[in-house]
Design a protein around this motif. Structure first.
Motif, short mmCIF file in Angstrom:
data_model
loop_
_atom_site.label_atom_id
_atom_site.label_comp_id
_atom_site.label_asym_id
_atom_site.label_seq_id
_atom_site.Cartn_x
_atom_site.Cartn_y
_atom_site.Cartn_z
N THR A 1 0.85 -1.19 0.00
CA THR A 1 0.00 0.00 0.00
C THR A 1 0.89 1.24 0.00
O THR A 1 1.75 1.38 0.86
CB THR A 1 -0.90 0.02 1.25
OG1 THR A 1 -1.67 -1.18 1.27
CG2 THR A 1 -1.81 1.22 1.26
N VAL B 1 -3.04 4.65 2.25
CA VAL B 1 -3.31 4.00 3.54
C VAL B 1 -4.69 4.43 4.03
O VAL B 1 -5.03 5.61 4.00
CB VAL B 1 -2.24 4.37 4.59
CG1 VAL B 1 -2.58 3.79 5.94
CG2 VAL B 1 -0.87 3.91 4.13
N TYR C 1 -7.02 4.79 7.14
CA TYR C 1 -7.08 4.89 8.60
C TYR C 1 -8.55 4.88 9.02
O TYR C 1 -9.37 5.53 8.37
CB TYR C 1 -6.44 6.19 9.09
CG TYR C 1 -4.95 6.30 8.78
CD1 TYR C 1 -4.01 5.87 9.71
CD2 TYR C 1 -4.51 6.84 7.58
CE1 TYR C 1 -2.66 5.98 9.44
CE2 TYR C 1 -3.15 6.94 7.30
CZ TYR C 1 -2.23 6.52 8.24
OH TYR C 1 -0.90 6.60 7.97
N VAL D 1 -5.02 1.11 11.33
CA VAL D 1 -4.89 0.63 9.95
C VAL D 1 -5.05 -0.89 10.00
O VAL D 1 -4.15 -1.59 10.49
CB VAL D 1 -3.54 1.02 9.33
CG1 VAL D 1 -3.39 0.46 7.93
CG2 VAL D 1 -3.36 2.53 9.34
N LEU E 1 0.49 -3.13 5.39
CA LEU E 1 0.92 -2.17 4.38
C LEU E 1 1.76 -2.83 3.30
O LEU E 1 1.86 -2.33 2.19
CB LEU E 1 1.73 -1.04 5.03
CG LEU E 1 0.98 -0.19 6.05
CD1 LEU E 1 1.90 0.85 6.65
CD2 LEU E 1 -0.24 0.46 5.43
N ALA F 1 2.64 4.31 11.46
CA ALA F 1 2.52 4.94 10.15
C ALA F 1 2.31 6.45 10.27
O ALA F 1 2.98 7.24 9.60
CB ALA F 1 1.38 4.30 9.36
N ALA G 1 7.03 0.18 3.79
CA ALA G 1 5.85 -0.57 4.23
C ALA G 1 6.27 -1.81 5.01
O ALA G 1 5.70 -2.12 6.06
CB ALA G 1 4.99 -0.97 3.03
#
Length: 158
Positions: free
Chosen positions: A22, A27, A29, A35, A39, A100, A142
């Motif tokens: 990702t 991303v 949220y 998340v 990722l 993140a 990621a």
């Protein structure tokens, strides 16, 4: 011909590996900053995550947080909360969101967004004193985010 086939196969494998990743701007949220999905599309490695958390040139989490599991890393900070027991306080999705971009959960936090490419100013380009041009690369990849999350998920209260 065999060399070309192997090269093509290697390129296709690399493309498939990246397909599950990702991008920072993609991303998702939730309303609390968590998340849900990986990722990278690959499970994190806790041992690699521990190295990143203690690495002064990469994650450098210990600059602000204390982590008893990394007692061999000197100079732990006291600005952020201790990460001991992080897995008891936050689930994996919440940890991923915090690493993140913690500002999605804690608006006024000083914690940097480790998987963000625009919307803030970082130190100057190659020490020129001028802000780097956006988009900038994220601080962690990621997979590095997933590795840090895997390590943090091991930190339970004794």
């Amino acid at each position: 011909m065999k060399h070309i086939s192997l090269t093509l196969a290697a390129c296709l494998v690399g493309t498939v590996a990246l397909a599950g990743e990702t991008a920072p701007k993609e991303v998702v949220y939730d309303e609390y900053g968590a998340v849900e999905t990986s990722l990278s599309g690959v499970a994190g490695d806790a041992a690699s995550g521990a190295l990143l958390v203690g690495d002064k040139s990469k994650g450098n989490c210990v600059a602000c947080h204390q982590v008893s599991a990394l007692a061999d890393v000197p100079f732990h900070g006291e600005i952020g909360p201790s990460l001991d027991g992080a897995a008891d306080r936050w689930n994996e999705a919440e940890l991923r969101g915090l690493v993140a971009n913690a500002k999605k959960t804690f608006e006024g936090t000083m914690m940097p967004a480790f998987y963000k490419v625009d919307g803030y100013i970082r130190p100057g380009d190659a020490y020129t004193g001028k802000a780097g041009a956006e988009p900038l690369p994220p601080i962690l990849t990621a997979q590095e985010i997933e590795d840090v999350v895997a390590f943090l998920a091991t930190l339970k209260e004794d």
